[in-house]
Design a protein around this motif. Structure first.
Motif, mmCIF file in Angstrom:
data_model
loop_
_atom_site.group_PDB
_atom_site.id
_atom_site.type_symbol
_atom_site.label_atom_id
_atom_site.label_comp_id
_atom_site.label_asym_id
_atom_site.label_seq_id
_atom_site.Cartn_x
_atom_site.Cartn_y
_atom_site.Cartn_z
ATOM 1 N N LEU A 239 0.830 -1.201 0.000
ATOM 2 C CA LEU A 239 0.000 0.000 0.000
ATOM 3 C C LEU A 239 0.863 1.249 0.000
ATOM 4 O O LEU A 239 1.942 1.270 0.597
ATOM 5 N N ILE A 240 0.366 2.285 -0.657
ATOM 6 C CA ILE A 240 1.099 3.545 -0.628
ATOM 7 C C ILE A 240 0.677 4.316 0.619
ATOM 8 O O ILE A 240 -0.380 4.041 1.185
ATOM 9 N N PRO A 241 1.494 5.263 1.086
ATOM 10 C CA PRO A 241 1.138 6.006 2.297
ATOM 11 C C PRO A 241 -0.244 6.640 2.181
ATOM 12 O O PRO A 241 -0.571 7.280 1.181
ATOM 13 N N GLY A 242 -1.056 6.421 3.192
ATOM 14 C CA GLY A 242 -2.392 6.973 3.233
ATOM 15 C C GLY A 242 -3.456 6.156 2.511
ATOM 16 O O GLY A 242 -4.629 6.488 2.562
ATOM 17 N N GLU A 243 -3.046 5.092 1.813
ATOM 18 C CA GLU A 243 -4.019 4.265 1.094
ATOM 19 C C GLU A 243 -4.780 3.406 2.085
ATOM 20 O O GLU A 243 -4.194 2.699 2.886
ATOM 21 N N GLU A 244 -6.107 3.480 2.015
ATOM 22 C CA GLU A 244 -6.964 2.785 2.965
ATOM 23 C C GLU A 244 -7.658 1.606 2.292
ATOM 24 O O GLU A 244 -8.187 1.725 1.190
ATOM 25 N N VAL A 245 -7.648 0.452 2.974
ATOM 26 C CA VAL A 245 -8.341 -0.730 2.474
ATOM 27 C C VAL A 245 -9.820 -0.595 2.815
ATOM 28 O O VAL A 245 -10.182 -0.426 3.976
ATOM 29 N N ARG A 246 -10.671 -0.642 1.801
ATOM 30 C CA ARG A 246 -12.120 -0.517 1.997
ATOM 31 C C ARG A 246 -12.784 -1.878 2.174
ATOM 32 O O ARG A 246 -13.798 -1.984 2.845
ATOM 33 N N ALA A 247 -12.234 -2.915 1.528
ATOM 34 C CA ALA A 247 -12.753 -4.280 1.650
ATOM 35 C C ALA A 247 -11.606 -5.232 1.356
ATOM 36 O O ALA A 247 -10.722 -4.919 0.559
ATOM 37 N N ALA A 248 -11.624 -6.390 2.015
ATOM 38 C CA ALA A 248 -10.558 -7.369 1.805
ATOM 39 C C ALA A 248 -11.125 -8.776 1.945
ATOM 40 O O ALA A 248 -12.000 -9.027 2.777
ATOM 41 N N PHE A 249 -10.594 -9.671 1.122
ATOM 42 C CA PHE A 249 -11.033 -11.058 1.116
ATOM 43 C C PHE A 249 -9.815 -11.954 1.004
ATOM 44 O O PHE A 249 -8.808 -11.580 0.407
ATOM 45 N N THR A 250 -9.912 -13.136 1.589
ATOM 46 C CA THR A 250 -8.826 -14.092 1.520
ATOM 47 C C THR A 250 -9.345 -15.441 1.043
ATOM 48 O O THR A 250 -10.516 -15.773 1.203
ATOM 49 N N SER A 251 -8.434 -16.200 0.451
ATOM 50 C CA SER A 251 -8.686 -17.587 0.086
ATOM 51 C C SER A 251 -7.422 -18.355 0.469
ATOM 52 O O SER A 251 -6.472 -17.783 1.003
ATOM 53 N N ALA A 252 -7.393 -19.627 0.154
ATOM 54 C CA ALA A 252 -6.222 -20.437 0.500
ATOM 55 C C ALA A 252 -4.957 -19.939 -0.195
ATOM 56 O O ALA A 252 -3.865 -20.042 0.356
ATOM 57 N N THR A 253 -5.083 -19.387 -1.396
ATOM 58 C CA THR A 253 -3.900 -18.977 -2.145
ATOM 59 C C THR A 253 -3.887 -17.505 -2.550
ATOM 60 O O THR A 253 -3.046 -17.101 -3.347
ATOM 61 N N ALA A 254 -4.799 -16.697 -2.017
ATOM 62 C CA ALA A 254 -4.839 -15.300 -2.453
ATOM 63 C C ALA A 254 -5.413 -14.392 -1.386
ATOM 64 O O ALA A 254 -6.148 -14.822 -0.502
ATOM 65 N N THR A 255 -5.064 -13.119 -1.519
ATOM 66 C CA THR A 255 -5.681 -12.037 -0.770
ATOM 67 C C THR A 255 -6.059 -10.978 -1.785
ATOM 68 O O THR A 255 -5.247 -10.621 -2.650
ATOM 69 N N ILE A 256 -7.284 -10.500 -1.708
ATOM 70 C CA ILE A 256 -7.766 -9.478 -2.629
ATOM 71 C C ILE A 256 -8.123 -8.252 -1.793
ATOM 72 O O ILE A 256 -8.962 -8.331 -0.901
ATOM 73 N N LEU A 257 -7.439 -7.139 -2.068
ATOM 74 C CA LEU A 257 -7.661 -5.898 -1.335
ATOM 75 C C LEU A 257 -8.320 -4.879 -2.255
ATOM 76 O O LEU A 257 -7.866 -4.664 -3.385
#
Length: 118
Positions: free
Chosen positions: A21-39
């Motif tokens: 993430l760049i400075p100040g970048e905020e995660v609005r939603a996040a999901f995980t699976s066995a082999t991935a993370t989606i931000l």
């Protein structure tokens, strides 16, 4: 793109990805699976995938919202509550396909995508 069976990510799951993430970048939603993370941040979609569960190769893809051509949310009419979200990016033939595990609410993500594409 690939298909991921996802559940909503806990804040602890995101610590490993803070360097993406760049400075100040905020995660609005996040999901995980066995082999991935989606931000989903206010600026872009980050797709962090591992080649295999035991493999050390990690790929981080960054997709600006302007690259999203369209998206579709599909909900099961049966009692299993299965929800699927597909996101098509420009230049990609196949969509990013998120299959939500029961109890995962994709409606806030649908609203975020609609907001970013408006």
């Amino acid at each position: 793109m690939r298909i991921f069976d996802v559940e909503q990510a806990a804040p602890a799951d995101l610590r490993d990805h803070s360097e993406s993430l760049i400075p100040g970048e905020e995660v609005r939603a996040a999901f995980t699976s066995a082999t991935a993370t989606i931000l989903f941040t206010e600026r872009r979609i980050l797709l962090v995938t591992r080649e295999h569960l035991l493999e050390e190769r990690v790929e981080t893809g960054s997709y600006p919202y302007r690259a999203v051509r369209h998206f579709a949310l599909q909900e099961s009419a049966s009692a299993d509550g299965l929800r699927q979200l597909r996101i098509w990016f420009g230049g990609e033939d196949q969509p990013l396909h998120l299959r939500a595990r029961p109890g995962t609410d994709l409606h806030p993500l649908q609203r975020l995508l609609a907001e970013k594409l408006a």
